[in-house]
Design a protein around this motif. Structure first.
Motif, PDB file in Angstrom:
ATOM      1  N   GLU A   1       1.336  -1.094  -0.229  1.00 57.97           N
ATOM      2  CA  GLU A   1       0.055   0.113   0.269  1.00 57.97           C
ATOM      3  C   GLU A   1       0.419   1.501   0.207  1.00 57.97           C
ATOM      4  O   GLU A   1       0.531   2.595   0.044  1.00 57.97           O
ATOM      5  CB  GLU A   1      -1.172   0.033   1.280  1.00 57.97           C
ATOM      6  CG  GLU A   1      -2.166  -0.969   1.154  1.00 57.97           C
ATOM      7  CD  GLU A   1      -2.867  -0.918   2.247  1.00 57.97           C
ATOM      8  OE1 GLU A   1      -2.917   0.062   2.292  1.00 57.97           O
ATOM      9  OE2 GLU A   1      -3.781  -2.297   2.681  1.00 57.97           O
ATOM     10  N   ARG A   2       2.029   1.247  -0.476  1.00 59.06           N
ATOM     11  CA  ARG A   2       3.334   2.346   0.180  1.00 59.06           C
ATOM     12  C   ARG A   2       3.623   3.111  -1.450  1.00 59.06           C
ATOM     13  O   ARG A   2       4.285   3.661  -1.789  1.00 59.06           O
ATOM     14  CB  ARG A   2       4.526   2.319   0.817  1.00 59.06           C
ATOM     15  CG  ARG A   2       3.662   1.892   2.532  1.00 59.06           C
ATOM     16  CD  ARG A   2       5.300   1.501   3.090  1.00 59.06           C
ATOM     17  NE  ARG A   2       4.732   1.617   4.783  1.00 59.06           N
ATOM     18  CZ  ARG A   2       5.356   1.616   5.734  1.00 59.06           C
ATOM     19  NH1 ARG A   2       6.689   1.935   5.507  1.00 59.06           N
ATOM     20  NH2 ARG A   2       5.000   1.110   7.131  1.00 59.06           N
ATOM     21  N   ASN A   3       3.294   1.897  -2.264  1.00 59.23           N
ATOM     22  CA  ASN A   3       3.553   2.500  -4.083  1.00 59.23           C
ATOM     23  C   ASN A   3       5.429   2.530  -4.091  1.00 59.23           C
ATOM     24  O   ASN A   3       5.847   3.265  -4.578  1.00 59.23           O
ATOM     25  CB  ASN A   3       2.773   3.225  -3.971  1.00 59.23           C
ATOM     26  CG  ASN A   3       2.858   3.071  -6.119  1.00 59.23           C
ATOM     27  OD1 ASN A   3       3.134   2.455  -6.671  1.00 59.23           O
ATOM     28  ND2 ASN A   3       2.602   4.254  -6.597  1.00 59.23           N
ATOM     29  N   VAL A   4       6.119   1.760  -3.508  1.00 53.85           N
ATOM     30  CA  VAL A   4       7.170   1.860  -3.773  1.00 53.85           C
ATOM     31  C   VAL A   4       7.725   0.095  -4.033  1.00 53.85           C
ATOM     32  O   VAL A   4       6.639  -1.051  -4.065  1.00 53.85           O
ATOM     33  CB  VAL A   4       8.156   1.773  -1.908  1.00 53.85           C
ATOM     34  CG1 VAL A   4       7.734   2.388  -1.539  1.00 53.85           C
ATOM     35  CG2 VAL A   4       7.439   0.455  -1.089  1.00 53.85           C
ATOM     36  N   ALA A   5       9.349  -0.023  -4.541  1.00 52.97           N
ATOM     37  CA  ALA A   5       9.669  -1.142  -4.925  1.00 52.97           C
ATOM     38  C   ALA A   5      10.942  -1.173  -4.630  1.00 52.97           C
ATOM     39  O   ALA A   5      11.545   0.229  -4.387  1.00 52.97           O
ATOM     40  CB  ALA A   5       9.415  -0.649  -6.394  1.00 52.97           C
ATOM     41  N   MET A   6      11.213  -2.411  -4.920  1.00 54.61           N
ATOM     42  CA  MET A   6      12.869  -2.282  -4.273  1.00 54.61           C
ATOM     43  C   MET A   6      14.195  -3.436  -4.433  1.00 54.61           C
ATOM     44  O   MET A   6      13.373  -4.380  -5.705  1.00 54.61           O
ATOM     45  CB  MET A   6      12.634  -2.910  -2.505  1.00 54.61           C
ATOM     46  CG  MET A   6      13.715  -3.152  -1.603  1.00 54.61           C
ATOM     47  SD  MET A   6      13.128  -2.809   0.005  1.00 54.61           S
ATOM     48  CE  MET A   6      14.941  -3.154   1.009  1.00 54.61           C
ATOM     49  N   VAL A   7      15.036  -2.662  -5.115  1.00 51.10           N
ATOM     50  CA  VAL A   7      15.558  -3.822  -5.451  1.00 51.10           C
ATOM     51  C   VAL A   7      17.195  -4.245  -4.729  1.00 51.10           C
ATOM     52  O   VAL A   7      17.752  -3.073  -3.501  1.00 51.10           O
ATOM     53  CB  VAL A   7      16.837  -2.827  -6.908  1.00 51.10           C
ATOM     54  CG1 VAL A   7      17.660  -4.173  -7.175  1.00 51.10           C
ATOM     55  CG2 VAL A   7      16.091  -2.121  -7.794  1.00 51.10           C
ATOM     56  N   PHE A   8      17.572  -5.358  -4.555  1.00 48.20           N
ATOM     57  CA  PHE A   8      17.869  -6.014  -3.455  1.00 48.20           C
ATOM     58  C   PHE A   8      19.068  -6.415  -3.873  1.00 48.20           C
ATOM     59  O   PHE A   8      19.958  -6.577  -5.435  1.00 48.20           O
ATOM     60  CB  PHE A   8      17.552  -7.218  -2.880  1.00 48.20           C
ATOM     61  CG  PHE A   8      16.142  -7.201  -1.990  1.00 48.20           C
ATOM     62  CD1 PHE A   8      16.174  -6.698  -0.676  1.00 48.20           C
ATOM     63  CD2 PHE A   8      15.147  -7.226  -2.985  1.00 48.20           C
ATOM     64  CE1 PHE A   8      14.780  -6.562  -0.475  1.00 48.20           C
ATOM     65  CE2 PHE A   8      13.666  -7.163  -1.791  1.00 48.20           C
ATOM     66  CZ  PHE A   8      13.885  -6.531  -1.076  1.00 48.20           C
TER      67      PHE A   8
END
Length: 337
Positions: A74-81
């Protein structure tokens, strides 16, 4: 507009205080780097912004929304690890499309977004391949394209280049900033690599034991370290900190250390008024310059000098810090402005 506001975030694991009232304001479309050594709290802060960890107290806002207690979706974030997490049983196209399919996006939008982000990352010719047919650098590009394809308000990146070899890191670093500028995505990037931070960031937050010692543009952090810690962490070699006992002229009230970068000395092979006589301990030829380890009455420090100055270990050289490059620090390690 997608800003990020971090207000007084605290986080402990057992008796260990990992984040100690951290605050941070990140502007729309800004590339902010959280920089510091292992254990300083940078990845924990990133995971709290993402919603993968919960804070003990404090507020996270993305845009005008308080998201502190919202789940990641629900935060509209994307993450690259760091480890890419590219699915081996899927083609590059399906890997990039994964987040969009999870959101049940229409096929037309999936195709458009996949092709657009693949082109941005220069992997549009690889869309039919599987991950086993890709190099490490290509897999990392797929991970970034997958994150951008969902059109996040915020892109969060945790040491995304650390698994790449040195040459590939250099290439990816050069491309990443331009790609994210083109995508107009607000980005928070975690690294322990100061060169990565200095080359990528619009602003750098230098973290130290759960606190932010300085948050500013790279040039300001390099030229005016707010604390001795920042000066000793940024720069290769780092800033020298020297007792003011040898200083000629005015010493600011409360100053206990003179901070000076290795390249910011006037150098002479002959004795001159007010110059310090130093003993050269070691000399390293580094191509564009030579670097000396030197001693002044028991104090050790580093000096960068031009290649044309001929000097050997054991020789005496004469130095004076450049007046406009001196930085003074208190006993508590804070800069005196």
């Amino acid at each position: 507009m997608t800003t990020i506001t971090v207000e007084n975030i605290k986080k402990s694991f057992g008796d260990a205080d990992i984040l100690k009232s951290v605050s941070l304001d990140i502007k729309d479309q800004e590339f902010t780097v959280l920089l510091g050594p292992s254990g300083c709290g940078k990845s924990t802060l990133l995971r709290i912004i993402a919603g993968l960890e919960s804070q003990d107290s404090g507020i996270i806002k993305i845009g005008d929304r308080v998201v502190s207690h919202l789940p990641p979706r629900e935060r509209n974030v994307a993450m690259v690890f760091q480890n890419y997490a590219v699915f081996p049983h899927m083609t590059v196209f399906e890997n990039i499309a994964f987040g969009l399919r999870m959101k049940k996006a229409p096929e037309k939008k999936i195709k458009e977004n996949v092709e657009r982000t693949a082109a941005l990352m220069h992997i549009d010719h690889l869309l039919k391949r599987y991950s086993g047919q890709l190099s490490g650098g290509q897999r990392q590009r797929v991970a970034v394209a997958r994150a951008l394809a969902v059109e996040p308000d915020v892109l969060l990146m945790d040491e995304p280049l650390s698994n790449l070899d040195a040459l590939l890191r250099l290439q990816m670093r050069a491309e990443l900033k331009s790609v994210l500028e083109a995508s107009k995505t607000t980005t928070v990037y975690v690294t322990h690599d100061q060169v990565e931070a200095m080359s990528l960031a619009d602003r750098i937050a230098v973290m130290n034991s759960g606190r932010i010692d300085q948050y500013d543009v790279p040039d300001e952090i390099y030229s005016n370290p707010a604390t001795e810690y920042v000066g000793s962490f940024i720069g290769n070699p780092p800033m020298n900190f020297i007792s003011p006992d040898y200083q000629v002229g005015t010493i600011p009230a409360g100053a206990t250390q003179l901070g000076i970068r290795p390249e910011d000395f006037n150098v002479s092979k002959e004795a001159r008024d007010n110059y310090w006589p130093i003993t050269v301990l070691t000399r390293e030829k580094l191509g564009s310059h030579q670097q000396l380890s030197a001693e002044l009455n028991g104090q050790l420090f580093r000096v960068n000098i031009p290649n044309e100055i001929e000097i050997e270990s054991g020789n005496t050289l004469y130095l004076m810090p450049k007046e406009d490059k001196k930085r003074w620090y208190t006993e508590g390690g804070k800069i005196i402005l």
